[in-house]
Scaffold this motif. Structure first.
Motif, PDB file in Angstrom:
ATOM      1  N   GLN A   1     -45.587  34.022  69.872  1.00  0.00           N
ATOM      2  CA  GLN A   1     -45.890  32.743  70.512  1.00  0.00           C
ATOM      3  C   GLN A   1     -45.388  32.718  71.949  1.00  0.00           C
ATOM      4  OE1 GLN A   1     -45.673  29.229  67.986  1.00  0.00           O
ATOM      5  NE2 GLN A   1     -44.450  28.252  69.570  1.00  0.00           N
ATOM      6  N   ILE A   2     -44.185  33.252  72.188  1.00  0.00           N
ATOM      7  CA  ILE A   2     -43.659  33.331  73.556  1.00  0.00           C
ATOM      8  C   ILE A   2     -44.571  34.211  74.408  1.00  0.00           C
ATOM      9  CG2 ILE A   2     -41.723  34.114  74.986  1.00  0.00           C
ATOM     10  CD1 ILE A   2     -39.908  33.556  72.508  1.00  0.00           C
ATOM     11  N   ASP A   3     -45.031  35.322  73.821  1.00  0.00           N
ATOM     12  CA  ASP A   3     -45.910  36.228  74.537  1.00  0.00           C
ATOM     13  C   ASP A   3     -47.214  35.528  74.931  1.00  0.00           C
ATOM     14  OD1 ASP A   3     -46.600  38.807  75.573  1.00  0.00           O
ATOM     15  OD2 ASP A   3     -47.864  39.135  73.822  1.00  0.00           O
ATOM     16  N   GLN A   4     -47.752  34.697  74.039  1.00  0.00           N
ATOM     17  CA  GLN A   4     -48.979  33.958  74.358  1.00  0.00           C
ATOM     18  C   GLN A   4     -48.754  32.970  75.497  1.00  0.00           C
ATOM     19  OE1 GLN A   4     -50.003  32.223  70.586  1.00  0.00           O
ATOM     20  NE2 GLN A   4     -50.626  34.186  69.687  1.00  0.00           N
ATOM     21  N   GLN A   5     -47.614  32.281  75.479  1.00  0.00           N
ATOM     22  CA  GLN A   5     -47.314  31.360  76.576  1.00  0.00           C
ATOM     23  C   GLN A   5     -47.084  32.116  77.877  1.00  0.00           C
ATOM     24  OE1 GLN A   5     -44.883  27.900  76.050  1.00  0.00           O
ATOM     25  NE2 GLN A   5     -44.975  28.022  73.826  1.00  0.00           N
ATOM     26  N   MET A   6     -46.475  33.278  77.757  1.00  0.00           N
ATOM     27  CA  MET A   6     -46.251  34.129  78.921  1.00  0.00           C
ATOM     28  C   MET A   6     -47.583  34.487  79.589  1.00  0.00           C
ATOM     29  SD  MET A   6     -44.073  36.033  80.715  1.00  0.00           S
ATOM     30  CE  MET A   6     -44.430  37.271  81.966  1.00  0.00           C
ATOM     31  N   GLU A   7     -48.581  34.822  78.792  1.00  0.00           N
ATOM     32  CA  GLU A   7     -49.895  35.168  79.338  1.00  0.00           C
ATOM     33  C   GLU A   7     -50.482  34.010  80.127  1.00  0.00           C
ATOM     34  OE1 GLU A   7     -52.581  36.606  76.384  1.00  0.00           O
ATOM     35  OE2 GLU A   7     -51.200  38.159  75.660  1.00  0.00           O
ATOM     36  N   GLY A   8     -50.333  32.785  79.610  1.00  0.00           N
ATOM     37  CA  GLY A   8     -50.867  31.624  80.310  1.00  0.00           C
ATOM     38  C   GLY A   8     -50.128  31.327  81.596  1.00  0.00           C
ATOM     39  N   PHE A   9     -48.806  31.315  81.532  1.00  0.00           N
ATOM     40  CA  PHE A   9     -48.005  30.971  82.707  1.00  0.00           C
ATOM     41  C   PHE A   9     -48.144  32.007  83.831  1.00  0.00           C
ATOM     42  CE2 PHE A   9     -45.027  28.640  79.607  1.00  0.00           C
ATOM     43  CZ  PHE A   9     -45.696  27.448  79.805  1.00  0.00           C
ATOM     44  N   SER A  10     -48.347  33.274  83.473  1.00  0.00           N
ATOM     45  CA  SER A  10     -48.370  34.346  84.483  1.00  0.00           C
ATOM     46  C   SER A  10     -49.780  34.711  84.927  1.00  0.00           C
ATOM     47  CB  SER A  10     -47.675  35.593  83.924  1.00  0.00           C
ATOM     48  OG  SER A  10     -48.366  36.101  82.790  1.00  0.00           O
ATOM     49  N   TYR A  11     -50.752  33.874  84.583  1.00  0.00           N
ATOM     50  CA  TYR A  11     -52.160  34.216  84.829  1.00  0.00           C
ATOM     51  C   TYR A  11     -52.438  34.519  86.301  1.00  0.00           C
ATOM     52  CZ  TYR A  11     -57.243  33.984  84.456  1.00  0.00           C
ATOM     53  OH  TYR A  11     -58.581  34.292  84.498  1.00  0.00           O
TER      54      TYR A  11
END
Length: 445
Positions: A87-97
């Motif tokens: 879940q953290i990894d998924q949020q990471m993908e969004g924030f670092s787009y």
């Protein structure tokens, strides 16, 4: 406060705008400025308060501004479970787009191909590594992981990691890290062992503490005081008139999860199970099927009580009383999310009454007791043992709960004190229990 009022750069703000994030949560408002200053931080906040963004956003802000080695691991985020790491990894993908920041998730329970992918990411020096302790140590022990240039070390759900026995693993990982680093610790609770860990690995940290909140007002809470062998019968009665959807049933152990799952399947219910004995691929498949609505009931240990983001849970059942009040809040917090209503039911056997009374004391209210269905026979009285502060047990009966009884109703005028409940809905539930002497899923949701 709006994110635009914080000292975040345009790349981070563009990502937030794309994700429609505008207002900070309290933990974000208090934590982000401290992390941007470069101070160590210990933050105490419940799951569901936005803590992942509270540490990812300022770290991504710093990484995107440059000045960090391109071929090094610059940030380690530790997670107690594979599901939270994902879940953290998924949020990471969004924030670092909109940012040139790389990341890799490192967790166990998967096949050799994924292990090799993790190995490649670690060797090339991903900017952010999101890892469970055991799998990171497995890679470290093979000698190809360099953590000597890590600038940011983050522990998410630190109390959960210690509960799961990861203290020694964390300390082993710390030995690979440089002394000059920023360490950030997030925890839902602050027991002595967390304070001890903070004193060991943090350097003059700032502290941010949000009070442990009561459950959301939209959660209707009720309980059945029953014998252990009546619990499955109560479920059968609840689900007799309507097929359940979006239900999580929490049990105290993986053995109990397996037993309950088997029993529910014999009732021809569409059920899945979630516990640590499952392989990672199996766990991912179960969660995917549950989120997609192809599984109606998920029976789980506390592995999904914290940090798993499923917005439309209609009903949470505590098959066993949680060990403490905060676990209760985390469990029932899976429902009534994203402006939805929700219901939480707890099954309380004779041995669990003292624990449940402690939860009621924490909530500062009596939770309404639904009568056990008549066909299941007599049920035990609610007579929880309590301690008087001097180590002596007191015995107090808060009302009789038999098949003919009415349980504990909220007292007249108690609506203002009904924290963690919706008084009108509870009174409606009480009326139905009194008139019909049987409560079904239709009455509840």
């Amino acid at each position: 406060m709006k994110f635009s009022e914080l000292q975040l750069n345009d790349q981070v703000l563009d990502a937030l705008e794309a994700m429609r994030f505008d207002e900070c949560t309290p933990i974000q408002e208090k934590s982000i400025p401290v992390i941007l200053e470069g101070r160590d931080l210990i933050a105490v906040a419940q799951t569901g308060t936005g803590k992942t963004a509270a540490y990812l956003l300022p770290v991504l802000n710093k990484l995107s501004e440059g000045g960090h080695p391109e071929d090094a691991i610059n940030c380690i985020v530790m997670s107690p479970t594979r599901e939270l790491a994902q879940q953290i990894d998924q949020q990471m993908e969004g924030f670092s787009y909109f940012m040139p920041v790389s990341s890799v998730a490192v967790y166990g329970g998967n096949d050799g191909i994924l292990f090799e992918q993790q190995k490649k990411g670690l060797m090339l020096g991903a900017d952010v590594v999101i890892a469970t302790p055991g799998r990171l140590i497995a890679h470290l022990s093979l000698g190809y992981v360099d953590l000597s240039r890590v600038s940011y070390f983050i522990l998410d759900e630190a109390d959960r990691m210690l509960d799961m026995g990861f203290f020694d693993d964390i300390m082993q990982i710390v030995k690979y890290l440089p002394k000059e680093r920023q360490t950030i610790m997030f925890s839902a609770t602050m027991p002595a062992k967390i304070q001890q860990l903070a004193n060991t690995i943090l350097n003059n940290p700032a502290e941010v503490k949000l009070a442990v909140s009561r459950p959301a007002d939209k959660i209707v809470q009720a309980a059945y005081v029953c014998y252990e062998n009546q619990k499955l019968g109560i479920i059968r009665s609840l689900f007799a008139e309507q097929t359940p959807e979006r239900v999580i049933i929490f049990a105290s152990s993986k053995l109990k999860v397996k037993e309950v799952t088997k029993a529910l399947k014999m009732m021809k219910l569409n059920v899945g199970e979630m516990h640590s004995d499952l392989e990672q691929a199996q766990r991912e498949e179960v969660m995917h099927e549950f989120k997609a609505g192809r599984i109606n009931i998920l029976v789980a240990t506390d592995i999904v009580a914290r940090g798993i983001d499923i917005d439309d849970i209609r009903l949470v059942i505590n098959y066993d009383v949680p060990h403490d009040s905060e676990d209760y809040v985390h469990r029932i917090g899976r429902t009534a999310r994203a402006n939805n209503d929700g219901v939480a039911l707890t099954f309380v056997n004779e041995k669990e009454q003292s624990n449940f009374k402690q939860i009621e004391n924490f909530l500062e209210r009596d939770i309404y007791k639904i009568p056990v269905p008549e066909e299941l026979g007599e049920s035990p009285e609610y007579k929880p043992r309590s301690y008087d502060g001097r180590g002596k047990r007191n015995f107090r009966a808060k009302g009789r709960n038999t098949s003919k009884g009415s349980g504990n109703a909220p007292k007249k005028g108690d609506a203002s004190k009904g924290r963690g409940n919706a008084p009108r809905k509870v009174l409606t539930l009480q009326e139905k229990a009194t008139n019909k002497r049987r409560i079904s899923l239709i009455d509840i949701v």
